[in-house]
Design a protein around this motif. Structure first.
Motif, PDB file in Angstrom:
ATOM      1  N   THR A  40       0.841  -1.188   0.000  1.00  0.00           N
ATOM      2  CA  THR A  40       0.000   0.000   0.000  1.00  0.00           C
ATOM      3  C   THR A  40       0.881   1.244   0.000  1.00  0.00           C
ATOM      4  O   THR A  40       1.873   1.311   0.721  1.00  0.00           O
ATOM      5  CB  THR A  40      -0.914   0.005   1.238  1.00  0.00           C
ATOM      6  N   LEU A  59      -6.032  -3.841  -0.643  1.00  0.00           N
ATOM      7  CA  LEU A  59      -5.307  -2.801   0.097  1.00  0.00           C
ATOM      8  C   LEU A  59      -5.049  -3.220   1.540  1.00  0.00           C
ATOM      9  O   LEU A  59      -3.984  -2.938   2.089  1.00  0.00           O
ATOM     10  CB  LEU A  59      -6.080  -1.479   0.062  1.00  0.00           C
ATOM     11  N   CYS A  62      -2.240  -5.786   1.483  1.00  0.00           N
ATOM     12  CA  CYS A  62      -0.949  -5.215   1.093  1.00  0.00           C
ATOM     13  C   CYS A  62      -0.483  -4.100   2.024  1.00  0.00           C
ATOM     14  O   CYS A  62       0.422  -3.338   1.674  1.00  0.00           O
ATOM     15  CB  CYS A  62      -1.011  -4.721  -0.342  1.00  0.00           C
ATOM     16  N   ALA A  63      -1.074  -4.020   3.201  1.00  0.00           N
ATOM     17  CA  ALA A  63      -0.544  -3.086   4.201  1.00  0.00           C
ATOM     18  C   ALA A  63       0.888  -3.489   4.548  1.00  0.00           C
ATOM     19  O   ALA A  63       1.710  -2.662   4.911  1.00  0.00           O
ATOM     20  CB  ALA A  63      -1.426  -3.082   5.443  1.00  0.00           C
ATOM     21  N   HIS A  94      -2.803   3.998  -5.209  1.00  0.00           N
ATOM     22  CA  HIS A  94      -3.102   3.338  -3.941  1.00  0.00           C
ATOM     23  C   HIS A  94      -2.085   2.260  -3.575  1.00  0.00           C
ATOM     24  O   HIS A  94      -1.893   1.958  -2.398  1.00  0.00           O
ATOM     25  CB  HIS A  94      -4.499   2.707  -3.979  1.00  0.00           C
ATOM     26  N   LEU A  95      -1.481   1.647  -4.582  1.00  0.00           N
ATOM     27  CA  LEU A  95      -0.514   0.569  -4.367  1.00  0.00           C
ATOM     28  C   LEU A  95       0.795   0.902  -5.052  1.00  0.00           C
ATOM     29  O   LEU A  95       0.820   1.613  -6.054  1.00  0.00           O
ATOM     30  CB  LEU A  95      -1.015  -0.737  -4.983  1.00  0.00           C
TER      31      LEU A  95
END
Length: 122
Positions: A40, A59, A62-63, A94-95
């Motif tokens: 993220t 999301l 993928c923190a 966002h990523l």
């Protein structure tokens, strides 16, 4: 497949993959592969209200740094679908996607063995 004859580990999804991807079959980037690492972005913009739940879930996953293939396994979606969702999130900021180190840039096993032998002599 559903009903009493369905295997116990089979989970039919109400939403088909082509709905999640908006009918697309290819990602917008050709650099995202199964071994691409996703994380993220710091201070990402808020997701739109109409963002699909798969984007929210990706999301959250993928923190912490995750390979695409592992995120797909956690989402229980095909890797190709998660790649398209990930590309959308990379395109929107966002990523972050990072490809692993190419094979040509990795140190050779011989050099690593020599380094290990040298360290053991110390």
């Amino acid at each position: 497949m559903s009903g009493p004859d369905a295997p116990k580990d089979y989970a039919d999804q109400a939403v088909r993959p082509f709905v999640i991807t908006g009918g697309r079959v290819r990602a917008s980037r050709n650099t995202i592969g199964v071994d691409t690492l996703l994380m993220t972005a710091p201070d990402p913009p808020p997701l739109p209200r109409a963002a699909p739940r798969e984007q929210h879930a990706l999301l959250r996953i993928c923190a912490r740094l995750h390979p695409l293939v592992e995120a797909a396994a956690q989402l229980q979606l095909p890797v190709s679908v998660v790649a398209i969702v990930a590309c959308d999130l990379v395109d929107s900021g966002h990523l972050h996607a990072r490809s692993p180190i190419p094979e040509a840039e990795r140190p050779s096993l011989t050099m690593l063995q020599e380094l290990l032998d040298g360290l053991r002599k110390l």
